[in-house]
Enzyme design. Structure first.
Site, mmCIF file in Angstrom:
data_model
loop_
_atom_site.group_PDB
_atom_site.id
_atom_site.type_symbol
_atom_site.label_atom_id
_atom_site.label_comp_id
_atom_site.label_asym_id
_atom_site.label_seq_id
_atom_site.Cartn_x
_atom_site.Cartn_y
_atom_site.Cartn_z
ATOM 1 N N LYS A 76 29.755 33.912 38.958
ATOM 2 C CA LYS A 76 29.635 34.783 40.135
ATOM 3 C C LYS A 76 28.494 35.769 39.891
ATOM 4 O O LYS A 76 28.346 36.299 38.775
ATOM 5 C CB LYS A 76 30.953 35.530 40.362
ATOM 6 C CG LYS A 76 30.969 36.345 41.673
ATOM 7 C CD LYS A 76 32.345 36.992 41.937
ATOM 8 C CE LYS A 76 32.356 37.754 43.258
ATOM 9 N NZ LYS A 76 33.657 38.379 43.552
ATOM 10 N N SER A 151 35.798 37.808 48.025
ATOM 11 C CA SER A 151 34.356 37.816 47.920
ATOM 12 C C SER A 151 33.778 36.718 47.038
ATOM 13 O O SER A 151 32.583 36.466 47.102
ATOM 14 C CB SER A 151 33.908 39.157 47.350
ATOM 15 O OG SER A 151 34.381 39.313 46.016
ATOM 16 N N SER A 175 39.871 38.808 45.686
ATOM 17 C CA SER A 175 38.595 38.083 45.761
ATOM 18 C C SER A 175 38.517 36.811 44.938
ATOM 19 O O SER A 175 37.589 36.031 45.097
ATOM 20 C CB SER A 175 37.443 39.012 45.360
ATOM 21 O OG SER A 175 37.112 39.862 46.425
#
Lengths: 487, 476
Positions: A76, A151, A175
């Protein structure tokens, strides 16, 4: 070979059926060919990945490999990676080449894993649909006009599309778990302090936790082992050795394990089909020997409100460093200091980030602090106490991960409150610092949904064992999106 | 109406830790700009603070030395504001839970000891420096200082005059140097003071409106700034005006203070607990360990100097004003075996004057304790007189060697042989018959003239007491 799970690939590499270089090259090609449809990646680090794969292969030849050596993964873009763009999905960091590695980045490097690139995400991890990215929205491989969740939407879409067997995510209010649920993956948010936050760009420091996303609970366990452990660079990191969750742990007997269903999570606002899926999951667990117990978490209804005070408050302070002075985006031709600050930040941050900075600044302001921030912290304690009370009766808590399956792109952008409610069930575990995972529970209208397991403090192994044994008798997690058969 | 000043001081003490309060970067002064700022000091994304244990140890020592309460739990907060030399956009400081509470310092005033209470002492990080002059059309930022550990020591408004303020500051300055927690260098900003000043009619108990004068970086400026503020406020109030609560800046070139910013328009700092840091817990064992490490502090040392060396309160106070000076004194006493009073006179007299002249600290003394002891030995055993000793001392300063070498080379050994002195005395009296007659006729102030003549003939080497005795005897 892209359809193999982490544990399967690990075996293939070990037995010499496959080299990390071949695998890496193959996945890089797959990303290059198909990511334009998903937009799951911000940066692809092909050259570095191939070099790392080569090194992993030579380590294996020298018998210095572990189960993760040579396994490709997607990181990420919230984790700092030395000499590689670390944008956190934001324009304000669009030119930020990190001078250092996050602890998690280091740990995975040490394990010999191969980073393929950096995944798209909601800007500064603020969002539940991955539509708040400076790099554009991510599409859900299950239905391209749907969001993958957020997210960690890029990580989720990439793993669902078999660009890599595993990815990292970060979870402040859901997330990791919510996008895992929206894309038929397993993802775990560890106990607060289990995974180092050093080098993971801060959103809300008291809630943020990094964790893995993969196609099974077993794969998550393997990744989590490598990501966990005390880090002297993070004061909130727990003084505990890295986890060593192995097969024996994943197969710990479930007989007599008490699984709690919180009544507050099963109200009328819950999609009825969703209720059916979770009840079916409970039945499966019952068949595995678990006892299902009804419990109450009486302050659940306050969780979202508390979260949207605490998280923006911390974020407003954490994001003050992006001022256009030392690195990152700076507006053109600032006339003075005020102008430099105002325009760099106005132009560099997206709408949702600005909204939360403003909310956070407000709740910390003199005259409002007591009414909002302090009050929220008190309620946060009540929410944690609810869990502690419940865990006197049960060993794990089962709930839906989200109230509904994935929604359409653009559908909730105009209504932040509706967007915030997507995290209704995931937020409490962050507020309480408890480990929680999401695992596939079936489908509603062709879209995957997940169940959530919340564990006691530090009991990651237990919730992973429950999910793993569930996955031994179900095949929801093995279902693939049509995207993967076409491409 | 008679007015009374009410003064409280906030002192920022820069700690002598190797590294910063929350990062591993060096705190050394004077490095090239931005060469001592690591990723954390630059507030790179993802960096996290880790508290420097050495700074906490120093805070504990200070707390013990000021008889304060060491908080078993304290915490760090974020003070949020934007400024280019504040990289994170917030300063990490202790807000509602400081590490030290409720201490005091006893300060020697002309008319006795006064106890100044200390409200709190807390740990915080320093900001960087903005340089507005050096680069044309731009401001420079040096983050070497960013994150340097400070202890802010806040006094109660117990101080009533500029003189008291300076004495308190000097006592605090000496204390932190004794503790070895601060180098005390005021020019480099290691010891900075903000002065809160208000005035009120004498006899009243409520406080007047105060002003805060910032960053006054010498004892003399503190005194002048406070004197100016007292006068300014007194005049304002006496004319029926009011004092505005504001932050003011002292300008040494004009010896005035001027407003910097008013509190009304001050920032809302949005303090909240720093979620990156855990509660700071201090165990009894840690406190005991720090207690065991405490050196003898100024008050105790002064007491001992008076009792063991028979020094006056004044001499003892001067000597303990700096630990290095006190140590120097004790070393010389022990090495020379000379009377403490004699050593004290030389150390606080000739040596202090010489150092002062060259703007040097006792630590930089060109004359070592051994050399100084060598000189005092010769005074004590009467090899040389006090007067000759001054000549020897000057030669030592000039680098001509040890006292004995100089005494030998210059033939300065004192004449203590009574026969030799008597001969010279008789010779002087014989050569100055007129003055002898005048003396005998009652002009006794001529005694010094005879002493001078004897000294002249012996190049000052005659033992003065013996000369005096012989002259008195011969002239009666």
């Amino acid at each position: 070979m892209h359809d193999l799970s982490l544990s399967q690939l690990s075996l293939e590499l070990e037995q010499g059926h496959l080299s990390s270089y071949e695998l890496t090259e193959h996945l890089l090609k797959r990303i290059a060919a198909h990511d334009s449809q998903l937009n799951s990646m911000i940066t692809v680090t092909a050259t570095q990945a191939l070099a790392a794969a080569k090194q992993a292969d030579s380590l294996r030849k020298q018998n210095q490999a572990n189960a993760l050596t040579g396994i490709p993964y997607i990181h990420k873009d919230i984790f700092c990676t030395q000499d590689v763009l670390t944008s956190c999905g934001s324009k304000i960091l669009e030119n930020f080449i990190s001078p250092y590695d996050a602890t998690v980045t280091q740990q995975l490097k040490q394990a010999g894993m191969v980073m393929l690139g950096k995944a798209n995400m909601d800007e500064f991890a603020m969002g539940s649909s991955n539509e708040n990215s400076h790099y554009g929205p991510v599409k859900n491989p299950w239905q391209l006009d749907y969001v993958p969740g957020g997210s960690s939407g890029g990580s989720a879409a990439a793993i669902a599309a078999q660009f890599a067997p595993v990815a990292t995510g970060s979870d402040t209010g859901g997330s990791i778990r919510q996008p895992a649920a929206f894309t038929n993956l397993t993802g775990i948010k560890p106990s607060y302090g289990r995974v180092s936050r050093y080098g993971m760009v801060a959103f809300a420091s008291s809630l943020d936790q990094g964790g893995p996303m993969a196609r099974s609970a077993e794969d998550c366990a393997m990744m989590l082992n490598a990501m966990s452990g005390h880090d002297p660079l993070d004061s909130t990191s727990l003084p505990l050795a890295p986890l060593t969750i192995g097969k024996a742990d994943l197969h710990q007997p479930l007989k007599g394990l008490r699984v709690g269903l919180p009544k507050e999570y099963f109200t009328d606002s819950l999609n009825t089909e969703m209720r059916d899926r979770i009840e079916a999951a409970a039945k499966t667990l019952e068949a595995l020997g678990c006892d299902i117990v009804n419990i109450s978490l009486p302050h659940s209804h306050l969780a979202v409100s508390v979260y949207y005070v605490v998280a923006p408050a911390e974020a407003s302070s954490n994001l003050a460093r992006y001022d256009g002075v030392r690195y990152g985006y700076r507006c053109e031709n600032p006339v003075d200091l005020q102008d430099l600050y105002l325009r760099s930040r106005s132009e560099g941050f997206g709408v949702e980030v600005k909204r939360r900075i403003m909310v956070g600044t407000f709740v910390l302001s003199s005259g409002y602090y007591d009414a909002y921030y302090l009050q929220a912290q008190k309620v946060r304690q009540l929410i944690r106490n609810d869990f502690l009370d419940a865990f006197k009766q049960v060993d794990v808590i089962l709930s839906p991960t989200t109230p509904q399956p994935a929604f359409k792109l653009g559908e909730r952008m105009a209504d932040p409150i509706q967007m915030y409610l997507a995290d209704l069930y995931t937020i409490p575990a962050n507020l309480a610092g408890l480990p929680a995972l999401s695992a596939p529970a079936g489908f509603i209208n062709g879209l995957p949904v997940g169940f959530q397991l919340i564990g006691k403090d530090l009991e990651e192994a237990k919730i992973l064992a429950v999910a793993h044994q569930y996955q031994q008798v179900t095949n929801w997690h093995l279902q693939q999106p049509a995207f993967n058969t076409i491409v | 109406m008679e007015w009374e000043a009410v003064i409280g001081l906030e002192v920022h003490v820069q700690l002598t830790t190797e590294s910063k309060l929350f990062s591993g970067a060096s705190t050394r002064y004077g490095a090239l700009p931005n060469t001592q700022a690591c990723a954390l000091d630059l507030a790179m994304p993802g960096t996290l603070p880790v508290l420097n244990e050495a700074a906490v140890a120093m805070a504990i020592k200070l707390g013990l030395a000021i008889h304060g309460q060491i908080a078993r739990t304290s915490s760090f907060a974020r003070k949020n504001y934007f400024y280019p030399d504040l990289p994170k956009g917030y300063q990490i400081s202790q807000y509602d839970e400081p590490v030290v509470k409720e201490g005091y310092l006893d300060v020697a005033l002309a008319d006795g000891i006064k106890r100044i209470h200390i409200t709190r002492a807390h740990l915080e990080e320093d900001a960087g420096k903005s340089l507005h002059e050096d680069i044309k059309g731009m401001s420079g930022i040096d983050l070497n200082r960013a994150g340097t550990p400070l202890i802010e020591i806040v006094s109660e408004p117990d101080i009533r005059s500029a003189d008291e303020a300076v004495r308190y500051l000097k006592a605090l300055h000496a204390l932190v140097r004794y503790l070895g927690i601060c180098d005390g260098n005021m020019q480099e900003g290691s010891f900075r003071c903000d002065a809160n000043v208000s005035v009120r009619p004498k006899g009243t108990t409520t406080f007047g409106t105060r002003t805060e004068t910032k960053n006054v970086n010498s004892f003399r400026y503190v005194e002048k700034a406070i004197l100016y503020e007292i006068e300014r406020q007194t005049n304002l109030l006496a004319e029926g005006g009011t004092v505005t609560q504001e932050t003011r800046l002292y300008d040494p070139s004009t010896n005035t203070t001027r407003p910097m910013r008013s509190k009304e328009s001050a920032n809302d700092y949005r303090y909240f607990p720093d979620p990156d840091l855990l509660t700071l817990r201090i165990s009894d064992a840690w406190i005991d360990a720090m207690k065991a490490e405490l050196p003898e502090l100024p008050a105790a040392k002064q007491q001992r100097f008076q009792e063991n060396y028979g020094l006056s309160a004044y001499d003892a106070t001067v000597l303990v004003g700096s630990k290095e000076l006190a140590d120097f004194f004790e070393a010389v006493v022990s090495l020379s075996q000379a009377p403490a009073k004699l050593v004290s006179n030389w150390v606080t007299g000739e040596l202090a004057a010489a150092l002062n002249r060259d703007n040097k600290d006792i630590a930089e003394s060109p004359i070592s304790t051994n050399s100084m002891a060598g000189l005092l030995k010769r005074i004590h055993d009467q090899t040389i007189s006090g007067k000759i000793a001054k000549t020897v001392f000057e030669a030592m300063l000039a680098g001509e060697g040890e006292a004995d070498t100089i005494i030998q080379a210059k033939g300065l050994v004192q004449i203590t042989d009574i026969e030799s002195i008597a001969k010279i005395v008789d010779k002087v009296l014989l050569e100055n018959q007129a003055q002898v007659d005048a003396y005998r006729a009652g002009k006794t102030q001529l005694f010094g003239f005879f002493v001078g003549q004897v000294m002249k003939q012996t190049q000052g080497k005659a033992n003065p007491e013996q000369v005096n005795a012989l002259l008195s005897e011969r002239l009666t």
